[in-house]
Design a protein around this motif. Structure first.
Motif, PDB file in Angstrom:
ATOM      1  N   ARG A 131       0.793  -1.234   0.000  1.00 47.12           N
ATOM      2  CA  ARG A 131       0.000   0.000   0.000  1.00 47.12           C
ATOM      3  C   ARG A 131       0.824   1.282   0.000  1.00 47.12           C
ATOM      4  N   VAL A 132       2.095   1.143  -0.314  1.00 50.26           N
ATOM      5  CA  VAL A 132       2.986   2.301  -0.360  1.00 50.26           C
ATOM      6  C   VAL A 132       3.473   2.487  -1.801  1.00 50.26           C
ATOM      7  N   PRO A 133       3.234   3.674  -2.389  1.00 55.25           N
ATOM      8  CA  PRO A 133       3.743   3.910  -3.746  1.00 55.25           C
ATOM      9  C   PRO A 133       5.270   4.000  -3.746  1.00 55.25           C
ATOM     10  N   LEU A 134       5.883   3.309  -4.718  1.00 54.20           N
ATOM     11  CA  LEU A 134       7.345   3.318  -4.854  1.00 54.20           C
ATOM     12  C   LEU A 134       7.711   3.621  -6.297  1.00 54.20           C
ATOM     13  N   LYS A 135       8.882   4.183  -6.475  1.00 57.37           N
ATOM     14  CA  LYS A 135       9.449   4.332  -7.810  1.00 57.37           C
ATOM     15  C   LYS A 135      10.643   3.392  -7.875  1.00 57.37           C
ATOM     16  N   LEU A 136      10.555   2.386  -8.738  1.00 58.06           N
ATOM     17  CA  LEU A 136      11.648   1.438  -8.908  1.00 58.06           C
ATOM     18  C   LEU A 136      12.439   1.821 -10.151  1.00 58.06           C
ATOM     19  N   LYS A 137      13.736   1.965 -10.005  1.00 61.00           N
ATOM     20  CA  LYS A 137      14.573   2.230 -11.168  1.00 61.00           C
ATOM     21  C   LYS A 137      14.571   0.991 -12.058  1.00 61.00           C
ATOM     22  N   LEU A 138      14.413   1.196 -13.347  1.00 53.62           N
ATOM     23  CA  LEU A 138      14.366   0.067 -14.278  1.00 53.62           C
ATOM     24  C   LEU A 138      15.644  -0.763 -14.229  1.00 53.62           C
ATOM     25  N   GLU A 139      16.758  -0.118 -13.977  1.00 55.81           N
ATOM     26  CA  GLU A 139      18.029  -0.854 -13.915  1.00 55.81           C
ATOM     27  C   GLU A 139      18.086  -1.823 -12.734  1.00 55.81           C
ATOM     28  N   ARG A 140      17.219  -1.653 -11.739  1.00 53.47           N
ATOM     29  CA  ARG A 140      17.180  -2.559 -10.589  1.00 53.47           C
ATOM     30  C   ARG A 140      16.292  -3.774 -10.814  1.00 53.47           C
ATOM     31  N   ILE A 141      15.448  -3.738 -11.862  1.00 49.01           N
ATOM     32  CA  ILE A 141      14.478  -4.803 -12.086  1.00 49.01           C
ATOM     33  C   ILE A 141      15.091  -5.895 -12.958  1.00 49.01           C
ATOM     34  N   ALA A 142      15.051  -7.145 -12.424  1.00 46.35           N
ATOM     35  CA  ALA A 142      15.524  -8.290 -13.201  1.00 46.35           C
ATOM     36  C   ALA A 142      14.377  -8.851 -14.041  1.00 46.35           C
ATOM     37  N   TRP A 143      13.209  -9.124 -13.395  1.00 51.53           N
ATOM     38  CA  TRP A 143      12.043  -9.598 -14.129  1.00 51.53           C
ATOM     39  C   TRP A 143      10.776  -9.465 -13.293  1.00 51.53           C
ATOM     40  N   PHE A 144       9.639  -9.575 -14.014  1.00 51.09           N
ATOM     41  CA  PHE A 144       8.319  -9.610 -13.390  1.00 51.09           C
ATOM     42  C   PHE A 144       7.783 -11.026 -13.513  1.00 51.09           C
ATOM     43  N   GLU A 145       7.016 -11.441 -12.520  1.00 48.88           N
ATOM     44  CA  GLU A 145       6.407 -12.772 -12.566  1.00 48.88           C
ATOM     45  C   GLU A 145       4.958 -12.640 -12.103  1.00 48.88           C
TER      46      GLU A 145
END
Length: 170
Positions: A131-145
């Motif tokens: 329930r907390v909005p976050l901004k994730l840097k794309l360079e930190r994301i490996a994958w979505f599942e």
């Protein structure tokens, strides 16, 4: 970086395209520039991320064009012969103003400020985690599942977070 240049005067438009291309080449950034003769043409084909708009054009003005673009753009820079347009420009969150006739020095100074303030942010995606909005840097994301009606994000450091958005929204 996608940029749209819109000016009803062909000579002014060509000069702005030349300066824009030279500026971003000097910055070492790859740029794609689309050229439009009026605001109506600009609104039809799709969106660019950054707009360089003449204020005074027949039909729909640059200010009206920016208002119709809404929040889908990162920066709007107005090119005008009228400083009175600056007041209206702030109502659409203008990133800058360049006075006509466009001079290389003033163009460079304005674009350096716009790049620093609006275009240098790291690419990121907005998500909701616990329930907390976050901004994730794309360079930190490996994958979505997508699993069990939930979306899990695996980060490059191995951390996995559960988010409350559909994969199609992301």
């Amino acid at each position: 970086l996608k940029i749209a240049v819109c000016d009803d005067t062909k000579e002014e438009c060509a000069l702005i395209v030349e300066y824009t291309s030279a500026f971003f080449t000097e910055q070492g950034r790859e740029v794609h520039i689309d050229i439009y003769g009026n605001g109506t043409q600009l609104l039809n084909p799709g969106r660019s991320m950054t707009y360089l708009l003449d204020v005074m054009m027949p039909g729909i003005t640059g200010i009206e064009t920016a208002a119709r673009l809404g929040n889908g753009c990162r920066a709007v820079v107005f090119i005008t012969s009228s400083l009175e347009a600056a007041v209206d420009g702030y109502s659409v969150n203008a990133a800058g103003f360049i006075l006509k006739p466009v001079e290389r020095k003033s163009f460079w100074a304005t674009m350096e400020r716009v790049v620093k303030q609006r275009l240098e942010e790291d690419a990121c995606i907005s998500v909701v985690h616990n329930r907390v909005p976050l901004k994730l840097k794309l360079e930190r994301i490996a994958w979505f599942e997508n699993r069990l009606h939930r979306v899990f994000v695996t980060l490059t450091d191995g951390e996995v977070i559960s988010i409350h958005q559909k994969l199609t929204e992301l």
